[in-house]
Enzyme design. Structure first.
Site, PDB file in Angstrom:
ATOM      1  CG  ASN A 150      11.266 -44.034 -36.484  1.00 10.10           C
ATOM      2  OD1 ASN A 150      10.588 -43.903 -35.466  1.00 10.10           O
ATOM      3  ND2 ASN A 150      11.651 -45.194 -36.920  1.00 10.10           N
ATOM      4  CD  GLU A 248       9.670 -52.969 -28.390  1.00 12.00           C
ATOM      5  OE1 GLU A 248      10.662 -53.279 -29.068  1.00 12.00           O
ATOM      6  OE2 GLU A 248       9.033 -53.784 -27.712  1.00 12.00           O
ATOM      7  CB  CYS A 282      14.106 -49.013 -35.029  1.00 15.16           C
ATOM      8  SG  CYS A 282      12.523 -49.815 -35.287  1.00 15.16           S
ATOM      9  CD  GLU A 461       5.773 -51.981 -28.902  1.00 10.17           C
ATOM     10  OE1 GLU A 461       6.239 -51.857 -30.049  1.00 10.17           O
ATOM     11  OE2 GLU A 461       5.371 -51.025 -28.216  1.00 10.17           O
TER      12      GLU A 461
END
Ligand code: NAD
Length: 480
Positions: A150, A248, A282, A461
């Site tokens: 994405n 993630e 996301c 992260e």
């Protein structure tokens, strides 16, 4: 036709199999380049190269590693236009978005971690009169980085930059749906003088290349961004091997709008948080909850603005909504619109495919879609769609909206709109997600912890979190 190549041991090379996958331009629906169909043999070559390179990269002075990384960032900046166009063609996003947002962010990722390594320090724990402990943080070794389609270069660099900065060597796999900018990055790394084997990029399918990385005994940590199902599969394989894991994963983010918000600001930002990058971020807010007293006002104003969004050729500056990244994903999103109707939802706008005139007439376009009339717990409101589709739902009380917001298996990000500071803090503390934006969306500071709770992931992260993930702490205790 342009052939994308693997980047192994400092060289661009064909996959061992000699086979290639078709790589599509989603705005035309046509194959425009070929992506290596690599397998475990390429991963083996990459891992060997990385292991060899680790001996010198891991002990190189941080400022020297930093200089090389900054050179890479500079070269990306010089090629901004080429990379933005490549990203747009490969992924379907508007070129202006790649040029103003994503490629600059890839540059920032590399600069951020390339300089962070010069400031990274470890802890000391004195025991007065007895001893002193200090923590040595050393690179892990060879690590695997697997990224989705994405935000291709943006998310690829978000992983490899902290991994490399902290002295690891990397075997990386970009998505087979969007391999182009990672390939262009490989060319840049060669030009920048990155020592051979430090970064290796193996292209191909997830179940072949991704799983070969996950099961490889010499790859000691996996940093993965992608779907929750894939994350679970990676965890199943890697956990018994005691690999370090950063996952993630997916999201189904709530956007909670109270009547006391700044309406115009909220409306414009909600358009972005719903449909930027065709809703394929996301962090997009796909479940919009609106306090009942402003529900009708919101619905009318929102739908009017959504209908006005220009859909079409991603290379045009006027395009706000580009193509859906792949045919498979396009079909998945359309199937969710059908599901929403079956579940009793009313499509207020969009809900159909778009065939722009000219070169994009065969592309995969979906009009931004707004649906109302669904219960908070139906499948449409529980499962990740990851496209230009949002639902709108009224609520009456804070308790009710918190129950709606927290009802899914996901917990990545949430957005709140209210001018009541006390309420904002209260809800922010109660909403189950890794990230909360109040009166804004996608405002990112690279130092902050990034990640989700529940099935949205494990680990964080960003900033020192990433540097700590990619290093192994060792406590050393000296008796005084
Ligand atoms: P995906 O899980 O299908 O693929 C992600 C990557 O994993 C790709 O490179 C793919 O080839 C690889 N892969 C697939 N199967 C594998 C396997 N068995 N073993 C190892 N690797 C494998 O996800 P996608 O469709 O590319 O991306 C969309 C998903 O990513 C959405 O769920 C979205 O929410 C999520 N995402 C999450 C974040 C975040 O930061 N939490 C960011 C972006 C996207």
């Amino acid at each position: 036709m342009k052939k994308i190549l693997n980047y192994i041991n400092g060289q661009l090379m064909e996959p061992v199999s000699g086979d290639y996958l078709d790589n599509f331009d989603p705005s035309t629906g046509k194959v425009y380049s070929l992506c290596p169909d690599s397998d475990e043999r390429d991963v083996e070559l990459a891992t060997k190269a990385a292991l060899q390179a680790f001996a010198s990269w891991s002990v190189m002075a941080p400022e020297k590693r930093s200089r090389i990384m900054l050179r890479i960032a500079e070269l990306i900046e010089k090629k901004l236009d080429v990379l933005a166009e490549a990203e747009s063609i490969d992924q379907g996003k508007p070129k202006w978005l790649a040029k103003n947002g994503e490629i600059p962010r890839a540059i920032s990722n590399i600069r951020f971690f390339g300089t962070a390594i010069e400031h990274f320090a470890s802890e000391a724990h004195p025991m007065p009169g007895h001893a002193i402990n200090y923590t040595l943080r050393t690179p892990i070794g060879v690590v695997g980085c697997i990224s989705p389609w994405n935000l291709p270069l943006y998310l690829f660099t978000w992983k490899i930059a902290p991994a490399l900065a902290s002295g690891n060597c990397v075997v990386a796999k970009p998505s087979e749906i969007t391999p182009m900018t990672a390939y262009l990055l490989a060319e840049i790394c060669i030009e920048a003088g990155l020592p051979k084997g430090v970064l290796n990029i193996v292209h191909g399918l997830g179940p072949k290349v991704g799983s070969a990385i996950t099961v490889h005994k010499q790859i000691k940590a996996i940093s993965f961004t992608g779907g929750t199902k894939t994350g679970a599969e990676i965890a199943r394989t890697a956990a018994p091997m005691f690999k370090k894991l950063s996952l993630e994963l997916g999201g189904k983010n709530p956007n909670i709008i109270f009547a006391d918000c700044d309406f115009d600001k909220m409306l414009n930002e909600t358009l972005r948080s719903s449909f930027l990058n065709q809703g394929e971020i996301c962090l997009c807010g796909s479940r919009i909850f609106i306090e009942r007293s402003i529900y009708t006002r919101f619905k009318e104003a929102f739908v009017e603005k959504v209908k006005a969004r220009t859909i079409g050729d991603p290379l045009l500056d006027s395009t706000l909504v580009g193509a859906i990244a792949s045919k498979m994903h396009f079909e998945k999103v359309m199937s969710y619109i059908e599901l929403a109707k079956q579940e009793g939802g009313t499509v207020l706008c969009g809900g159909y495919t778009v065939k722009p005139e000219g070169r994009c007439s065969e592309g995969w376009f979906i009009a931004p879609t707004v649906i109302e009339g669904l219960s908070f717990d139906c499948r449409t409101n529980q499962e990740e769609i990851f496209g230009p589709v949002v639902t709108i739902t009224p609520f009456d009380t804070e308790e009710e909206v918190l129950a709606f917001a927290n009802s899914t298996e996901y917990g990545l990000a949430a957005t709140l709109w209210t001018e009541n500071l006390t309420r904002a803090h209260r809800i922010a503390a109660e909403v189950k997600s890794g990230i909360v934006w109040i009166n804004c969306w996608l405002l990112r500071d690279l130092r902050t912890p990034f990640g989700g709770v529940k099935n949205s992931g494990v680990g964080r992260e960003g900033g020192w979190e990433a540097m700590r993930f990619f290093t192994e702490p060792k406590n050393i205790c000296i008796k005084l």
